[in-house]
Write a protein that holds these residues in place. Sequence first.
Motif, PDB file in Angstrom:
ATOM      1  N   GLY A  71      34.673 -34.366   1.341  1.00  0.00           N
ATOM      2  CA  GLY A  71      35.341 -35.110   2.404  1.00  0.00           C
ATOM      3  C   GLY A  71      34.327 -35.758   3.314  1.00  0.00           C
ATOM      4  O   GLY A  71      33.175 -35.327   3.398  1.00  0.00           O
ATOM      5  N   SER A  72      34.744 -36.810   3.963  1.00  0.00           N
ATOM      6  CA  SER A  72      33.838 -37.528   4.853  1.00  0.00           C
ATOM      7  C   SER A  72      34.626 -38.019   6.061  1.00  0.00           C
ATOM      8  O   SER A  72      35.690 -38.612   5.923  1.00  0.00           O
ATOM      9  CB  SER A  72      33.237 -38.718   4.101  1.00  0.00           C
ATOM     10  OG  SER A  72      32.291 -39.371   4.884  1.00  0.00           O
ATOM     11  N   VAL A 130      31.235 -33.379   4.055  1.00  0.00           N
ATOM     12  CA  VAL A 130      31.429 -32.035   3.526  1.00  0.00           C
ATOM     13  C   VAL A 130      31.201 -32.061   2.022  1.00  0.00           C
ATOM     14  O   VAL A 130      31.810 -32.856   1.307  1.00  0.00           O
ATOM     15  CB  VAL A 130      32.854 -31.511   3.833  1.00  0.00           C
ATOM     16  CG1 VAL A 130      32.991 -30.062   3.372  1.00  0.00           C
ATOM     17  CG2 VAL A 130      33.185 -31.639   5.316  1.00  0.00           C
ATOM     18  N   TYR A 131      30.295 -31.197   1.566  1.00  0.00           N
ATOM     19  CA  TYR A 131      29.928 -31.139   0.155  1.00  0.00           C
ATOM     20  C   TYR A 131      30.319 -29.801  -0.453  1.00  0.00           C
ATOM     21  O   TYR A 131      30.411 -28.790   0.242  1.00  0.00           O
ATOM     22  CB  TYR A 131      28.413 -31.295  -0.007  1.00  0.00           C
ATOM     23  CG  TYR A 131      27.850 -32.616   0.453  1.00  0.00           C
ATOM     24  CD1 TYR A 131      27.745 -33.700  -0.426  1.00  0.00           C
ATOM     25  CD2 TYR A 131      27.407 -32.786   1.768  1.00  0.00           C
ATOM     26  CE1 TYR A 131      27.216 -34.920   0.000  1.00  0.00           C
ATOM     27  CE2 TYR A 131      26.881 -33.997   2.191  1.00  0.00           C
ATOM     28  CZ  TYR A 131      26.786 -35.060   1.309  1.00  0.00           C
ATOM     29  OH  TYR A 131      26.270 -36.254   1.729  1.00  0.00           O
ATOM     30  N   ARG A 132      30.507 -29.810  -1.766  1.00  0.00           N
ATOM     31  CA  ARG A 132      30.708 -28.556  -2.479  1.00  0.00           C
ATOM     32  C   ARG A 132      29.375 -27.829  -2.562  1.00  0.00           C
ATOM     33  O   ARG A 132      28.329 -28.461  -2.768  1.00  0.00           O
ATOM     34  CB  ARG A 132      31.271 -28.822  -3.888  1.00  0.00           C
ATOM     35  CG  ARG A 132      31.797 -27.577  -4.595  1.00  0.00           C
ATOM     36  CD  ARG A 132      32.663 -27.966  -5.796  1.00  0.00           C
ATOM     37  NE  ARG A 132      31.922 -28.752  -6.769  1.00  0.00           N
ATOM     38  CZ  ARG A 132      31.146 -28.216  -7.716  1.00  0.00           C
ATOM     39  NH1 ARG A 132      30.997 -26.916  -7.811  1.00  0.00           N
ATOM     40  NH2 ARG A 132      30.530 -29.000  -8.579  1.00  0.00           N
ATOM     41  N   ASN A 168      28.877 -28.308   5.297  1.00  0.00           N
ATOM     42  CA  ASN A 168      29.178 -29.365   6.267  1.00  0.00           C
ATOM     43  C   ASN A 168      27.866 -29.883   6.837  1.00  0.00           C
ATOM     44  O   ASN A 168      27.039 -29.096   7.309  1.00  0.00           O
ATOM     45  CB  ASN A 168      30.026 -28.802   7.407  1.00  0.00           C
ATOM     46  CG  ASN A 168      31.326 -28.188   6.926  1.00  0.00           C
ATOM     47  OD1 ASN A 168      32.394 -28.752   7.070  1.00  0.00           O
ATOM     48  ND2 ASN A 168      31.257 -26.977   6.359  1.00  0.00           N
ATOM     49  N   GLN A 169      27.688 -31.187   6.802  1.00  0.00           N
ATOM     50  CA  GLN A 169      26.411 -31.765   7.246  1.00  0.00           C
ATOM     51  C   GLN A 169      26.651 -32.918   8.236  1.00  0.00           C
ATOM     52  O   GLN A 169      27.394 -33.846   7.956  1.00  0.00           O
ATOM     53  CB  GLN A 169      25.627 -32.278   6.040  1.00  0.00           C
ATOM     54  CG  GLN A 169      24.203 -32.672   6.358  1.00  0.00           C
ATOM     55  CD  GLN A 169      23.384 -32.882   5.096  1.00  0.00           C
ATOM     56  OE1 GLN A 169      23.543 -33.905   4.424  1.00  0.00           O
ATOM     57  NE2 GLN A 169      22.534 -31.930   4.749  1.00  0.00           N
ATOM     58  N   VAL A 170      25.996 -32.794   9.378  1.00  0.00           N
ATOM     59  CA  VAL A 170      26.125 -33.805  10.427  1.00  0.00           C
ATOM     60  C   VAL A 170      24.762 -34.424  10.682  1.00  0.00           C
ATOM     61  O   VAL A 170      23.790 -33.707  10.940  1.00  0.00           O
ATOM     62  CB  VAL A 170      26.642 -33.162  11.740  1.00  0.00           C
ATOM     63  CG1 VAL A 170      26.785 -34.214  12.826  1.00  0.00           C
ATOM     64  CG2 VAL A 170      27.954 -32.450  11.505  1.00  0.00           C
TER      65      VAL A 170
END
Length: 305
Positions: A31-32, A38-40, A53-55
């Motif tokens: 998701g973005s 958000v990555y698996r 989750n990466q910001v």
Amino acid sequence: MPPSDPSDKDSEPFVETDPTGRYGRYDELLGSGAVKKVYRAFDQEEGIEVAWNQVKLSCFSDDPAMTERLYSEVRLLKSLKNSSIIALYKVWRDEWSNTLNFITEICTSGNLREYRKKHRHVSMRALKKWSKQILKGLVYLHTHDPCIIHRDLNCSNVFVNGNIGQVKIGDLGLAAIVGKNHSAHSILGTPEFMAPELYDEYYTEMIDIYSYGMCVLELVSLEIPYSECDSVAKIYRKVTSGVKPEALKKVKDVEAKAFIEKCINAKPKARPSAAELLRDPFFDGIVDDDDDENNDVNGTGRVVS
């Protein structure tokens, strides 16, 4: 150099790992949003899939308030332990790439809005089971000390494990921790789901009850509330003048309609609390896996742990 393991060609490579080497991120994007991707990912210690989750903090170099809000979300998530709230396992800041990373539990079927669109033929009993689980999450947040208001509850912020019919509240990025007076003072959220008092910038956790009612309305009607409006201004005018969404007319189930109307009452004090709604006859006979004496709500509306 040792010979490569021939079985490695079948494995999916990690794009990166966390500083401890426990969590590995895959390239697959789940998701973005405006703030994060958000990555698996995979937890090698437990042998389970997780969400990474990466910001990118560089996006907010001119906005320290936004950066602080992100940190607040993560700190908040880490303190929450409830089966109806997405769990946070680990958080760290990567100075080299200037990213904030956090590992959360993964829900295999995505968000509830997309899941409901995909599965159009769902019984009222199943819809009630989902609605009840969301409500349990709200009871936990609202009876937390201090009280937590989600402020952006909608079906795209609720996530699903479809194989066991489990739903969980996520995306607490706009959540506010409010003190004993249970009030907050900033306008945030998704317009179609925002209670009228939000626009007055003085509100309590009752805004979540309003949003929850709109979630139930979307689940029952298969329509996003106020989809008849083509602008935020028109939604605002309808909400603040007490005009209900057209989708409400499509709800044929009398009991469901009455339940939704309780939640979306224009007057916050007229809305039942999350704990009161959980005891509503609407949920009579609806039992889920968490309905036991150790993980339900007692007479005071507080979660027993």
